[in-house]
Design a protein around this motif. Structure first.
Motif, short mmCIF file in Angstrom:
data_model
loop_
_atom_site.label_atom_id
_atom_site.label_comp_id
_atom_site.label_asym_id
_atom_site.label_seq_id
_atom_site.Cartn_x
_atom_site.Cartn_y
_atom_site.Cartn_z
N CYS A 80 0.83 -1.22 0.00
CA CYS A 80 0.00 0.00 0.00
C CYS A 80 0.86 1.25 0.00
N VAL A 81 1.92 1.25 0.82
CA VAL A 81 2.82 2.41 0.87
C VAL A 81 3.46 2.64 -0.50
N ALA A 82 3.90 1.55 -1.12
CA ALA A 82 4.56 1.67 -2.44
C ALA A 82 3.56 2.12 -3.50
N MET A 83 2.36 1.55 -3.49
CA MET A 83 1.37 1.92 -4.51
C MET A 83 0.94 3.37 -4.33
N ASP A 84 0.78 3.82 -3.09
CA ASP A 84 0.38 5.21 -2.88
C ASP A 84 1.45 6.17 -3.40
N ARG A 85 2.72 5.81 -3.22
CA ARG A 85 3.80 6.64 -3.77
C ARG A 85 3.75 6.60 -5.31
N ALA A 86 3.53 5.39 -5.89
CA ALA A 86 3.47 5.28 -7.36
C ALA A 86 2.33 6.12 -7.92
N ILE A 87 1.19 6.11 -7.24
CA ILE A 87 0.05 6.91 -7.69
C ILE A 87 0.40 8.40 -7.68
N ALA A 88 0.99 8.86 -6.58
CA ALA A 88 1.36 10.28 -6.47
C ALA A 88 2.37 10.66 -7.55
N MET A 89 3.34 9.80 -7.78
CA MET A 89 4.35 10.07 -8.81
C MET A 89 3.73 10.06 -10.20
N ALA A 90 2.81 9.12 -10.44
CA ALA A 90 2.19 9.00 -11.78
C ALA A 90 1.31 10.21 -12.08
N ILE A 91 0.64 10.74 -11.06
CA ILE A 91 -0.19 11.93 -11.29
C ILE A 91 0.69 13.10 -11.73
N LYS A 92 1.91 13.13 -11.22
CA LYS A 92 2.84 14.19 -11.60
C LYS A 92 3.53 13.90 -12.95
N SER A 93 4.02 12.67 -13.11
CA SER A 93 4.86 12.35 -14.27
C SER A 93 4.13 11.60 -15.38
N GLY A 94 2.91 11.13 -15.11
CA GLY A 94 2.16 10.38 -16.11
C GLY A 94 2.23 8.88 -15.92
N VAL A 95 3.41 8.40 -15.51
CA VAL A 95 3.65 6.97 -15.33
C VAL A 95 4.61 6.84 -14.15
N ALA A 96 4.48 5.82 -13.32
CA ALA A 96 5.49 5.58 -12.29
C ALA A 96 5.44 4.13 -11.82
N LEU A 255 5.13 -2.46 -8.34
CA LEU A 255 3.81 -1.83 -8.43
C LEU A 255 3.91 -0.55 -9.24
N GLY A 256 2.85 -0.25 -9.98
CA GLY A 256 2.92 0.95 -10.79
C GLY A 256 1.56 1.49 -11.18
N ALA A 257 1.58 2.69 -11.74
CA ALA A 257 0.33 3.34 -12.15
C ALA A 257 0.57 4.18 -13.40
N LEU A 258 -0.47 4.24 -14.24
CA LEU A 258 -0.46 5.09 -15.45
C LEU A 258 -1.62 6.05 -15.34
N ASP A 259 -1.36 7.33 -15.59
CA ASP A 259 -2.42 8.33 -15.54
C ASP A 259 -2.92 8.62 -16.96
N PRO A 260 -4.18 8.31 -17.26
CA PRO A 260 -4.70 8.54 -18.62
C PRO A 260 -4.54 9.99 -19.07
N ASP A 261 -4.44 10.90 -18.12
CA ASP A 261 -4.27 12.31 -18.43
C ASP A 261 -2.99 12.55 -19.25
N ALA A 262 -1.99 11.69 -19.09
CA ALA A 262 -0.73 11.84 -19.84
C ALA A 262 -0.82 11.21 -21.23
N PHE A 263 -1.91 10.50 -21.49
CA PHE A 263 -2.08 9.85 -22.79
C PHE A 263 -3.23 10.55 -23.53
N CYS A 264 -4.41 9.92 -23.63
CA CYS A 264 -5.47 10.58 -24.43
C CYS A 264 -6.34 11.52 -23.60
N GLY A 265 -6.10 11.59 -22.30
CA GLY A 265 -6.93 12.46 -21.45
C GLY A 265 -8.01 11.64 -20.77
N ASN A 266 -8.41 12.10 -19.59
CA ASN A 266 -9.33 11.32 -18.76
C ASN A 266 -10.71 11.12 -19.40
#
Lengths: 335, 335
Positions: A80-96, A255-266
């Motif tokens: 959970c700690v790792a995924m929460d960090r990945a989410i925060a990073m992905a919102i900033k960088s698009g992918v983490a 663990l990782g996350a991709l933010d659609p905002d960095a691709f085609c948009g939400n």
């Protein structure tokens, strides 16, 4: 469960992660990865395999990748700690992506990917485990059941959530066959010499999905979880059911996350996911009794049902819990 | 091949990507995705399905994720351009993924992941294709053969490289069975009604690996390639062998790279990969004639052999090339 964990001086944040994770898995019908695991986790805690108060250490030099040394804390907690960090990073960088070393069994991988999907992101979770999958072309095991989990949000409904072992069946299927004294299906298990067996008592290894393909996916997960993070893999990870042994398990996750905002948009992503779900449901079913479900849909239905009816636990399993940990009844009743 | 492409006014960078990609696949023994595809690509070019001089458009707002509209250029070209951007972004941010929409068949996915591995990074490549995989629980196809490709460097040897369809066999296996008039193996193909068939002429759909698992992986690839990028999926992607049709294929890809420097560091990662390779090779083989190979190792061996002996092409196939494109002999001889 929370009271039992707190009484054993487990750090409060970890208690929340473990209890929520186990209950969520049970509610979603994934009984093998739900509250059934609690007595095992308690034995691991008592044997010192799980660290009650880990000192987690981050190594991060880049915006979209980081490494967490979990110091043998609960797998649910480090995940959970790792995924929460990945989410925060992905919102900033698009992918983490975040690697985790020196961890423990993290339960159902969906526990982490759903955290991302609930925030509108696509989530990924992988973990290595002790060797159980017969290596393709060998009579020995190398990879574990090494699961792949991907979740993606779909507007107004349960997220898409694929959570699968890279072996044809999970080890739990062998356990159930042992309990019910039924033979295994052909082609799923091997004995200690790597020879095919239908006898659940003799089973020591599992077959990968798609022969060399599932084995190859298992190796990729060892690379992402173990090698990339300077962690352990294969027989360097200690056995799940050797819980009396004091040595740490050294499980690694990725663990990782991709933010659609960095691709085609939400907005467009949401439209496309709704269209994908609609197209899948419109496929002609094999038989009139088959419904065309998306991965994760059945689990969502079970969750809504179990939130009312509760989590069923067989009497024999309940008694085995009690013999292992007399606190268990109080623990489950009060969590 | 280069001369043929240049004579048709294909942009020079695309020529290099297509020719290098096809020859590399043939050298590695992946004949189905090598120079055999050249006549098909020429027909697609002549029909206007492939754009000779695409105007590629980038959409990038974040450091680790970006989207490329390939404007119907060659798949090898858009794939290389996208992967090179992902590599550059990953070196900076640790991790990066690039989505590609409006593309074409990109040949062997290893063409792109090996670009990352040769720079010391882990590479990923996914693509959707027209529907060919029978959906789990349905008598219709939804996903394509949707491959997964992962490559990772191993010091002083060929990179680890898994390049696999999520169907049990590729469509090429059906083509070979048609040519040799041999029945298919049981459980790999279905006819137009979604019923199992051994007749290669009747085969219209393929079985996923691991039943719902391979189907679920196929869906994940539709999400990553199609939905995340606002692109097309399933029947929105037009058929590979409808090459006389003028409509664009609308294939989408998803490519990415991870830099070990952002995780445990390059030196420790290299050590761990060497250890993983050593441990796999030390496994007891199933029979005395089996060698424990890593994914990509056989292809590396074939490449070293074919760099001396050349790429074998059967006479019948050679003649079929000539009937389709009289330039082909000159093309292959001079490329």
């Amino acid at each position: 469960m929370a009271r039992t964990l707190l009484s054993r001086r487990v750090v409060a944040e970890a208690v929340t992660h473990v209890v929520d994770g186990l209950i969520e898995a049970s509610l979603r019908g994934v009984d093998s990865h739900g509250v059934h695991l609690f007595p095992l986790y308690m034995r691991e805690l008592d044997a010192g395999r799980i660290n009650r108060q880990p000192t987690m250490a981050w190594h991060q030099t880049k915006a979209a990748g980081a490494l967490l040394d979990a110091d043998a804390g609960f797998g649910h907690h480090s995940g959970c700690v790792a995924m929460d960090r990945a989410i925060a990073m992905a919102i900033k960088s698009g992918v983490a992506f975040v690697g985790v070393i020196n961890s423990n069994h993290f339960g159902a991988a969906a526990c982490f990917t759903l955290r991302a999907a609930r925030k509108g992101l696509i989530g990924f979770a992988f973990t290595n485990t002790d060797p159980l999958m017969r290596a393709f072309g060998s009579t020995e095991a190398f990879c574990g059941t090494n699961p792949i989990c991907v979740a993606a949000p779909i507007a107004s409904e349960d997220p898409f959530c694929l959570d699968m072992a890279t072996t044809k069946v999970t080890w739990n299927a062998v356990g159930l066959a042992r309990e019910s004294r039924r033979p295994l299906a052909a082609g799923i298990a091997f004995d200690q010499n790597g020879q095919p067996t239908l006898d659940p008592e003799a089973a020591e290894m599992l077959a990968p999905i798609g022969d060399y393909k599932g084995y190859g996916l298992g190796l990729c997960i060892e690379i992402l979880c173990g090698a990339l993070n300077g962690g352990t893999f294969s027989s360097e990870v200690s056995e799940m059911f050797g819980e009396a042994k004091p040595g740490r398990r050294n499980i690694c996750h990725f663990l990782g996350a991709l933010d659609p905002d960095a691709f085609c948009g939400n907005r467009l992503f949401a439209d496309r996911m709704v269209s994908l779900a609609r197209q899948v449901r419109a496929l002609r079913p094999e038989s009139s009794s088959t419904a065309m479900l998306l991965p994760g849909e059945r689990e969502g239905d079970i969750q809504r049902q179990r939130e009312i009816s509760g989590i069923p636990i067989s009497l024999s399993r309940w008694e085995s819990f009690l013999s292992l940990d007399p606190d268990f009844v109080t623990a489950v009743m009060t969590s």
